[in-house]
Design a protein around this motif. Structure first.
Motif, PDB file in Angstrom:
ATOM      1  N   ALA A  22       0.899  -1.265   0.146  1.00 55.27           N
ATOM      2  CA  ALA A  22       0.064  -0.019   0.092  1.00 55.27           C
ATOM      3  C   ALA A  22       0.817   1.253  -0.121  1.00 55.27           C
ATOM      4  N   GLU A  23       2.049   1.190   0.302  1.00 57.00           N
ATOM      5  CA  GLU A  23       2.873   2.265   0.531  1.00 57.00           C
ATOM      6  C   GLU A  23       3.514   2.565  -0.924  1.00 57.00           C
ATOM      7  N   PRO A  24       3.834   3.560  -1.084  1.00 59.20           N
ATOM      8  CA  PRO A  24       4.335   4.189  -2.667  1.00 59.20           C
ATOM      9  C   PRO A  24       5.829   3.673  -2.369  1.00 59.20           C
ATOM     10  N   LYS A  25       6.468   3.087  -3.869  1.00 64.29           N
ATOM     11  CA  LYS A  25       7.678   2.616  -3.714  1.00 64.29           C
ATOM     12  C   LYS A  25       8.616   3.946  -4.589  1.00 64.29           C
ATOM     13  N   LYS A  26       9.586   4.278  -4.013  1.00 58.32           N
ATOM     14  CA  LYS A  26      10.438   5.224  -4.748  1.00 58.32           C
ATOM     15  C   LYS A  26      11.608   4.852  -5.180  1.00 58.32           C
ATOM     16  N   THR A  27      12.079   3.271  -4.713  1.00 59.28           N
ATOM     17  CA  THR A  27      13.454   2.875  -5.097  1.00 59.28           C
ATOM     18  C   THR A  27      13.168   1.772  -5.732  1.00 59.28           C
ATOM     19  N   THR A  28      14.445   1.133  -6.255  1.00 59.76           N
ATOM     20  CA  THR A  28      14.348   0.075  -6.996  1.00 59.76           C
ATOM     21  C   THR A  28      15.710  -0.871  -6.667  1.00 59.76           C
ATOM     22  N   GLY A  29      15.555  -2.012  -7.204  1.00 58.48           N
ATOM     23  CA  GLY A  29      16.488  -3.136  -6.804  1.00 58.48           C
ATOM     24  C   GLY A  29      16.812  -3.450  -5.399  1.00 58.48           C
ATOM     25  N   ILE A  30      17.866  -3.761  -4.954  1.00 56.39           N
ATOM     26  CA  ILE A  30      18.213  -3.952  -3.640  1.00 56.39           C
ATOM     27  C   ILE A  30      17.412  -3.277  -2.621  1.00 56.39           C
ATOM     28  N   ALA A  31      17.557  -1.917  -2.819  1.00 53.20           N
ATOM     29  CA  ALA A  31      16.838  -1.046  -1.802  1.00 53.20           C
ATOM     30  C   ALA A  31      15.524  -1.220  -1.923  1.00 53.20           C
ATOM     31  N   SER A  32      14.759  -1.475  -2.864  1.00 54.68           N
ATOM     32  CA  SER A  32      13.355  -1.741  -2.943  1.00 54.68           C
ATOM     33  C   SER A  32      12.821  -3.004  -2.224  1.00 54.68           C
ATOM     34  N   ASP A  33      13.842  -4.221  -2.251  1.00 57.79           N
ATOM     35  CA  ASP A  33      13.542  -5.052  -1.457  1.00 57.79           C
ATOM     36  C   ASP A  33      13.887  -5.318  -0.063  1.00 57.79           C
ATOM     37  N   PHE A  34      14.945  -4.233   0.241  1.00 57.81           N
ATOM     38  CA  PHE A  34      15.162  -4.084   1.613  1.00 57.81           C
ATOM     39  C   PHE A  34      13.772  -3.370   2.188  1.00 57.81           C
ATOM     40  N   GLU A  35      13.250  -2.375   1.609  1.00 57.42           N
ATOM     41  CA  GLU A  35      12.059  -1.581   2.301  1.00 57.42           C
ATOM     42  C   GLU A  35      10.843  -2.565   2.095  1.00 57.42           C
ATOM     43  N   THR A  36      10.609  -3.328   1.100  1.00 57.26           N
ATOM     44  CA  THR A  36       9.460  -4.384   1.336  1.00 57.26           C
ATOM     45  C   THR A  36       9.972  -5.424   2.495  1.00 57.26           C
ATOM     46  N   PHE A  37      11.091  -5.901   2.938  1.00 58.47           N
ATOM     47  CA  PHE A  37      11.182  -6.798   3.651  1.00 58.47           C
ATOM     48  C   PHE A  37      10.969  -6.083   4.969  1.00 58.47           C
ATOM     49  N   LEU A  38      11.353  -4.840   5.223  1.00 58.20           N
ATOM     50  CA  LEU A  38      11.090  -4.516   6.393  1.00 58.20           C
ATOM     51  C   LEU A  38       9.516  -3.892   6.872  1.00 58.20           C
ATOM     52  N   LYS A  39       8.940  -3.689   5.531  1.00 54.12           N
ATOM     53  CA  LYS A  39       7.476  -3.307   6.041  1.00 54.12           C
ATOM     54  C   LYS A  39       6.799  -4.852   6.296  1.00 54.12           C
ATOM     55  N   MET A  40       6.924  -5.801   5.767  1.00 53.35           N
ATOM     56  CA  MET A  40       6.615  -7.062   5.916  1.00 53.35           C
ATOM     57  C   MET A  40       6.605  -7.552   7.108  1.00 53.35           C
TER      58      MET A  40
END
Length: 230
Positions: A22-40
């Motif tokens: 539900a949160e907007p994604k502003k990064t890609t690659g590893i940084a995006s995976d990192f943020e997704t992992f933290l939120k989950m």
């Protein structure tokens, strides 16, 4: 990298994934995976079943995985910063190339007066060599017979009727023939004056007279100008 969260029911994981997405994604690659992992991971802890809490061993393993991802992201950011600094240092060093003439397989600018130095490199087995000149539209405007030699050739910018070509960018192709058959057709290198240096990503680009741009890594020779600045 695919991130998964264990130790929760399927409905809990689905709810956690929905909260993360539900949160907007502003990064890609590893940084995006990192943020997704933290939120989950945060959502999993928030919506866990009190009657079936997350196993501490699995949660610790997930935190360790989180820490490794975080370190990898931080390491990449440091490397990107170092790369950018090196690029700026290279550009500063190459600022001394401005006003010099570089040799590369790029179109050369003809100012209507001063000749263009062409560096032919014919095939050794060739018995006939032709220099094909094209304008900035790709149209062939002249075909010149050259000796089978790597000696530089001064293209005067004069057509077959004795008139000067218009100022502009011209490309040069060297055709090597053997018994009437083309054995090699290659772009001939030319000398062109450098007007400016720029950063293109992490590489230094040279802006040549006439406006064309080449990467500094494509330059094969550098010399002092042999013609007066126009």
């Amino acid at each position: 990298m695919t991130t998964t969260v264990s130790g929760a029911s399927a409905s809990q994981q689905q709810q956690a994934a929905s909260t993360a997405s539900a949160e907007p994604k502003k990064t890609t690659g590893i940084a995006s995976d990192f943020e997704t992992f933290l939120k989950m991971l945060t959502a999993q802890a928030r919506y866990q079943d009190p009657l079936e809490p997350i196993d501490s061993t699995e949660y610790s393993a997930q935190l360790a995985q989180f820490s490794m991802v975080e370190q990898q992201v931080q390491g990449n950011e440091v490397l990107e910063g170092i790369q950018a600094q090196l690029g700026l240092a290279n550009m500063a060093a190459m600022s001394g190339w401005v006003g010099m003439e570089t040799r590369s397989a790029a179109p050369a600018y003809f100012d209507g007066t001063n000749p263009v130095t062409v560096s032919p490199n014919p095939a050794q087995i060739a018995d006939t060599v032709h220099l094909v000149v094209k304008d900035d539209t790709g149209k062939e405007v002249q075909r010149i017979s050259l000796p089978v030699s790597a000696e530089p050739y001064q293209w005067q910018g004069i057509d077959d009727d004795g008139y000067a070509f218009d100022p502009g960018s011209y490309s040069f192709t060297l055709e090597s023939q053997k018994n009437g058959e083309i054995v090699l057709s290659d772009t001939a290198e030319t000398y062109t004056r450098v007007k400016e240096t720029q950063m293109r990503g992490n590489e230094v680009a040279l802006i040549l007279e006439g406006g064309s741009a080449i990467l500094a890594s494509s330059v094969t020779a550098l010399r002092e100008p042999v013609t007066p600045t126009v």
